[in-house]
Motif scaffolding. Structure first.
Motif, mmCIF file in Angstrom:
data_model
loop_
_atom_site.group_PDB
_atom_site.id
_atom_site.type_symbol
_atom_site.label_atom_id
_atom_site.label_comp_id
_atom_site.label_asym_id
_atom_site.label_seq_id
_atom_site.Cartn_x
_atom_site.Cartn_y
_atom_site.Cartn_z
ATOM 1 N N ASN A 165 -45.090 10.690 1.566
ATOM 2 C CA ASN A 165 -45.618 9.517 2.153
ATOM 3 C C ASN A 165 -46.583 9.973 3.451
ATOM 4 N N ARG A 173 -45.793 18.478 11.919
ATOM 5 C CA ARG A 173 -44.569 18.343 12.739
ATOM 6 C C ARG A 173 -43.747 19.292 12.717
ATOM 7 N N ARG A 291 -46.737 -0.927 7.342
ATOM 8 C CA ARG A 291 -47.378 0.363 7.589
ATOM 9 C C ARG A 291 -47.288 1.247 6.046
ATOM 10 N N VAL A 298 -39.483 4.931 8.867
ATOM 11 C CA VAL A 298 -38.883 4.101 10.102
ATOM 12 C C VAL A 298 -39.313 2.727 9.806
ATOM 13 N N SER A 454 -43.405 6.099 16.739
ATOM 14 C CA SER A 454 -43.707 7.337 16.573
ATOM 15 C C SER A 454 -44.959 7.846 17.325
ATOM 16 N N PHE A 460 -38.357 12.699 17.808
ATOM 17 C CA PHE A 460 -38.201 11.946 16.362
ATOM 18 C C PHE A 460 -37.104 12.581 15.612
#
Ligand SMILES: NC(=O)c1ccc[n+]([C@@H]2O[C@H](COP(=O)([O-])OP(=O)(O)OC[C@H]3O[C@@H](n4cnc5c(N)ncnc54)[C@H](O)[C@@H]3O)[C@@H](O)[C@H]2O)c1
Ligand SMILES: O=C[C@H](O)CS(=O)(=O)O
Length: 499
Positions: A165, A173, A291, A298, A454, A460
């Motif tokens: 995704n 990250r 989104r 999230v 985010s 996170f």
């Protein structure tokens, strides 16, 4: 080698399109030549293929990452920082091409893809800076002739397994802090979205990331990740994906006692109290729910609205949802791309059918736009209750189920009634309530009067079934370092000090 199917992408730099895996600084095929096809979820067209690597190729990649580790670790933090900084700059310089590749393989609208590339780059920028701050401690000694310190050292060879995704950001990250700390990394991206990962590897090579430091393997998840989790050379697994698979991989790491970071599934509540600014709450709900067509970990999964404002909020949300445009992510004005595959569409349909069968009503949307395609209209349900599947399962699609509640205690109970604990959101103008609710919610991240939380500068991650560890922020690099305690004896008494 560029794939003709991509030629329609009008890339400025076609060299970013790689149909080989990046291992030990080379672009390699599978030993037997096997490949996996990659499809455009908006059109169903085959974009090209990538190698279907297996266990033998994975073992060679582990060997390469292990061989590269000592020299990469030995570089000064400043040297690693400079290379990461160049990688950050080159990713941004190629933002448009990287975004077009992403929209082609993942489906998100081009504007969102551009946003993800900037977000992905921000982790490399952030950890280029953090590389120089892996501080240790000096500790007041417990014995006169001893001195105590700690130092931080890189974990070693790391395996990263990432989802479809966010095909770029979920890699950077992890790679950002890993490489900053002095680790080497083997990435196994989702088979649906390999080209974004391979393009990042191409840019890493261009900026001088040494061979073996950053490797990307495509192919059978069970074979590749089976080798990665079984190898004692791999000292850490960082996984982003479903809770179900996260549990499997955590078990697979047990025999070699690996350090693990898990960024897993979510079931985010979005609470609207009667004193909320309803326009702001609708803005936040649109952002948090739709989104990436609802395909983010999230994303709001449940909307809990206080009874007094339920009908007003539902009407305002319906009005805004009906302004969204569903279509091919390359098309101007499209704000909702296709879902990733037929399974994703079926899950949304299953959740809607289950809720309606148990008494919910479809306020808008509710049916796929065509029998074959992967496009699903943004949907709002009202009259949703805790007995329905949407209350406990992550939909991972453009479905907004509205629950009603009467008081603060009930809102908190409903919100916490899930195995997950990643993100939660709520809207209120009462400062006391903001503190009470924020502290009572069992989640790793809480948005208060905002639907977007985010950023690379904040930690996170989730609790409970949503995972272990934090990514980004000043904490993210800790996942890739070990603390070593040094006790230095035999210091002797200082003769300058009078007895
Ligand atoms: N917490 C987060 O930061 C975060 C971010 C993105 C996605 N997610 C979660 O990921 C899920 C959607 O992503 P997905 O469909 O790619 O998840 P997934 O778990 O199906 O796949 C994730 C990765 O694991 C690999 N994989 C799948 N089965 C495997 C197996 N048996 N052995 C080894 N590897 C295996 C896949 O190839 C992919 O690379 C959702 O639950 C979403 O909430 C969480
Ligand atoms: O889906 C998972 C991502 O972590 C979403 S976000 O872009 O980091 O919010």
């Amino acid at each position: 080698m560029n794939d003709l199917a991509f030629s329609g992408l009008e890339l400025t730099d076609p060299g970013l399109l790689r149909q080989r895996c990046h291992v030990d600084g080379a672009w390699v095929a599978a030993d037997g030549g096997a490949t996996l096809a990659v499809f455009d979820p908006a059109t169903g067209a085959c974009l090209g293929s990538v190698p279907d690597l297996g266990a033998a190729e994975t073992r060679r990649a582990i060997e390469a990452a292990g061989a590269a580790f000592p020299r990469w670790q030995a570089k000064l933090a400043k040297e690693r920082s400079a290379i990461l900084r160049r990688w950050f700059e080159l990713i941004l310089a190629h933002q448009e091409d990287l975004a077009r590749i992403m929209t082609a393989e993942q489906g998100k609208p081009l504007a969102e893809a551009r946003g993800e590339i900037a977000y992905a780059a921000s982790f490399i920028e952030w950890f280029a800076e953090e590389a120089k701050r892996t501080y240790g401690d000096t500790i007041p000694t417990y014995q006169a002739d001893k001195r105590l310190v700690t130092i931080r050292q890189p974990v070693g060879v790391c395996a990263a397994v990432t989802p479809w995704n966010f095909p770029a950001a979920m890699i950077t990250r992890k790679a950002g802090p890993a490489l900053a700390a002095g680790c080497t990394m083997i990435v196994k991206p989702a088979s649906a979205t390999p080209y974004s990962a391979l393009a990042l590897a191409e840019l890493a090579a261009r900026v001088g990331v040494p061979k073996g430091v950053f490797n990307v393997l495509t192919g059978s998840a069970t074979r590749i990740v089976g080798e990665l989790t079984a190898s004692p050379v791999v000292r850490k697994l960082t996984f982003t994906g479903s809770t179900e698979i996260g549990k499997v991989l955590m078990r697979q790491c047990a025999d070699t006692v690996k350090k693990v970071s898990l960024e897993l599934g979510g079931n985010a509540p979005f609470i609207v109290f009667e004193d909320a600014d309803l326009d702001a709450a609708v803005d936040g709900a649109m952002l948090s729910k739709y989104r990436n067509s609802g395909q983010t970990c999230v994303c709001t999964n449940r909307l809990l609205v206080q009874r007094k404002v339920y009908d007003d909020f539902a009407a305002r949300l319906k009005e805004r949802v009906e302004t969204l445009k569903v279509g091919n992510g390359f098309e101007a004005g499209v704000t909702q791309g296709p879902l990733i595959d037929a399974g994703a569409v079926r899950k949304v349909e299953e959740h809607i059918a289950d809720a309606v069968a148990k008494g919910a009503k479809v306020l808008t949307g509710g049916r796929r736009l065509s029998a074959e395609g992967l496009f699903f209209p943004p949907t709002v349900l009202t009259g949703v209750t805790p007995e329905m599947k949407v209350a406990s399962e992550e939909t991972f699609g453009p479905l907004a189920p509205l629950f009603v509640f009467d008081d603060e205690a009930e809102a908190i109970r409903l919100a916490n009634d899930t195995e997950y604990g990643l993100a939660a959101y709520f809207y209120t103008r009462d400062l006391g309530r903001a503190w009470r609710v924020a502290e009572a919610l069992e989640y790793g991240m809480v948005g208060i009067n905002t639907g977007h939380i985010s950023t690379e500068v904040a930690p996170f991650g989730g609790i409970k079934a949503s995972g272990i560890g934090r990514e980004g922020s000043r904490y993210g690099i800790d996942e890739y370092t070990e603390i070593k305690y040094l006790a230095m004896g035999g210091i002797g008494a200082c003769n300058a000090v009078p007895a």
